[in-house]
Design a protein around this motif. Structure first.
Motif, PDB file in Angstrom:
ATOM      1  N   ARG A 159      -3.459  -0.715  -2.571  1.00  0.00           N
ATOM      2  CA  ARG A 159      -4.103   0.270  -1.702  1.00  0.00           C
ATOM      3  C   ARG A 159      -3.352   1.597  -1.801  1.00  0.00           C
ATOM      4  O   ARG A 159      -2.197   1.702  -1.396  1.00  0.00           O
ATOM      5  N   LEU A 160      -4.000   2.616  -2.341  1.00  0.00           N
ATOM      6  CA  LEU A 160      -3.391   3.932  -2.491  1.00  0.00           C
ATOM      7  C   LEU A 160      -4.242   4.970  -1.780  1.00  0.00           C
ATOM      8  O   LEU A 160      -5.445   5.069  -2.023  1.00  0.00           O
TER       9      LEU A 160
ATOM     10  N   ALA B 100       0.693   5.880 -10.063  1.00  0.00           N
ATOM     11  CA  ALA B 100      -0.370   5.002  -9.571  1.00  0.00           C
ATOM     12  C   ALA B 100      -0.432   3.709 -10.373  1.00  0.00           C
ATOM     13  O   ALA B 100      -0.604   2.622  -9.802  1.00  0.00           O
TER      14      ALA B 100
ATOM     15  N   LEU C 275      -5.808   8.723 -10.079  1.00  0.00           N
ATOM     16  CA  LEU C 275      -5.670   7.688  -9.051  1.00  0.00           C
ATOM     17  C   LEU C 275      -6.857   6.728  -9.110  1.00  0.00           C
ATOM     18  O   LEU C 275      -6.689   5.505  -9.037  1.00  0.00           O
ATOM     19  N   ARG C 276      -8.059   7.280  -9.235  1.00  0.00           N
ATOM     20  CA  ARG C 276      -9.252   6.430  -9.321  1.00  0.00           C
ATOM     21  C   ARG C 276      -9.179   5.484 -10.517  1.00  0.00           C
ATOM     22  O   ARG C 276      -9.614   4.335 -10.445  1.00  0.00           O
TER      23      ARG C 276
ATOM     24  N   GLU D 145      -6.600  13.385  -8.750  1.00  0.00           N
ATOM     25  CA  GLU D 145      -7.435  12.437  -8.022  1.00  0.00           C
ATOM     26  C   GLU D 145      -8.073  11.435  -8.981  1.00  0.00           C
ATOM     27  O   GLU D 145      -8.141  10.231  -8.693  1.00  0.00           O
TER      28      GLU D 145
ATOM     29  N   TRP E 148      -8.628   2.833  -3.693  1.00  0.00           N
ATOM     30  CA  TRP E 148      -8.179   4.187  -3.385  1.00  0.00           C
ATOM     31  C   TRP E 148      -9.005   4.852  -2.282  1.00  0.00           C
ATOM     32  O   TRP E 148     -10.156   4.514  -2.036  1.00  0.00           O
TER      33      TRP E 148
ATOM     34  N   SER F  94       0.855  -1.174   0.000  1.00  0.00           N
ATOM     35  CA  SER F  94       0.000   0.000   0.000  1.00  0.00           C
ATOM     36  C   SER F  94       0.895   1.229   0.000  1.00  0.00           C
ATOM     37  O   SER F  94       2.082   1.153   0.331  1.00  0.00           O
TER      38      SER F  94
ATOM     39  N   ALA G 289      -6.579   0.923  -8.560  1.00  0.00           N
ATOM     40  CA  ALA G 289      -6.230   0.766  -7.151  1.00  0.00           C
ATOM     41  C   ALA G 289      -7.470   0.745  -6.265  1.00  0.00           C
ATOM     42  O   ALA G 289      -8.556   1.181  -6.662  1.00  0.00           O
TER      43      ALA G 289
END
Length: 290
Positions: A106-107, A96, A125-126, A122, A132, A74, A130
């Motif tokens: 897990r981020l 990411a 990342l989504r 953001e 998230w 993570s 991950a």
């Protein structure tokens, strides 16, 4: 140290029953070092990512990412200088995806409250695949005692392009507690949290409370973005100074002048108040004249 949010650590174990290893990017920074301390206190394995680390981690050098990610399950992700700066979204996208490919699913991303540019990062990342969690934090208390406003406090004058807008200043200790909860408890996967303190203060209010706690005169002087950028240009490249001034002008324009209850919802307790922080910081001697 504030207490760790003791959920049930449902996300702190791998599928093989081993303790999850967490990479803290920016592990020597304001929230990162506090997250490291909490994970170690919970006897959870930690890798610290920083430019001075061994191996080093540098956002501007993707070649450093592979070695630091090795063994991580993570990641607590903090981006320098800020997610609102040009290039941040692309860097988060690349990092990411590499993290997920390397096994770190897990981020938890530290983001800024009220920053539209940061929301592009953001979303990257989504979209990475991950598990998230996103933490949108207000302006940290500790900026006055550990970061760029310490010098102005010592000089007795805080100049910011903030007018008389109220800001829901938040304690970095609370942010770290929420980050640890998000890293170790599956219930926070897929959640966006807005992290604020319990009340709104103007910068004039904050200066007055610091002055009272420190026993010295500290005043706030509102300035324009242009004036602020010009002052910063003596300490950093002009383009970075302008970008930082633009960021402060936007997030301190009143858009964030409201409170969130997310700290309480995650931790089961109220967020710390500035009135507690200021005397505690003063007691360390950080605001004493040298």
């Amino acid at each position: 140290m504030a207490g760790i949010a003791r959920a049930d650590f449902t996300g702190s174990m791998t599928g093989d029953g081993e303790k999850r290893t967490t990479l803290v990017v920016g592990g020597t920074g304001k929230t990162g070092r506090r997250v490291v301390d909490r994970l170690r206190a919970a006897d959870l394995p930690v890798l610290v990512g920083s430019r001075s680390g061994a191996p080093p981690f540098d956002w501007d050098d993707p070649g450093t990412w592979t070695a630091v990610l090795r063994g991580a399950d993570s990641v607590y992700v903090t981006y320098y200088p800020d997610l609102a700066f040009p290039g941040a979204a692309a860097a988060i996208r690349a990092f990411a995806r590499q993290a997920v490919a390397s096994g770190a699913r897990r981020l938890v991303l530290l983001s800024g409250r009220g920053e539209p540019e940061a929301q592009a990062a953001e979303q990257e990342l989504r979209d990475s695949g991950a598990d998230w969690t996103i933490l949108r934090a207000a302006f940290f208390f500790q900026n006055f005692s550990e970061h760029f406003l310490l010098g102005p406090v010592l000089d007795g004058e805080i100049a910011m392009p903030a007018g008389e807008v109220g800001e829901p200043f938040v304690d970095a200790e609370d942010v770290a507690d929420v980050a640890v909860a998000a890293l170790t408890d599956d219930r926070h996967i897929g959640r966006v949290y807005e992290l604020t303190g319990p009340r709104l203060l103007t910068f004039a209010d904050a200066a007055a409370e610091i002055g009272e706690a420190a026993g010295r005169d500290v005043t706030y002087v509102p300035v324009t973005g242009e004036e602020y950028a010009a002052a910063l240009s003596a300490e950093m490249p002009a383009d970075e100074a302008r970008a930082l001034a633009d960021l402060f002008e936007s997030v301190l324009d009143g858009r964030n002048a409201h409170l969130s209850d997310d700290v309480r919802r995650v931790l089961g307790r109220p967020p710390r108040d500035f009135a507690e922080y200021a005397p505690d910081a003063a007691a360390t001697g950080v605001w004493e004249a040298s």
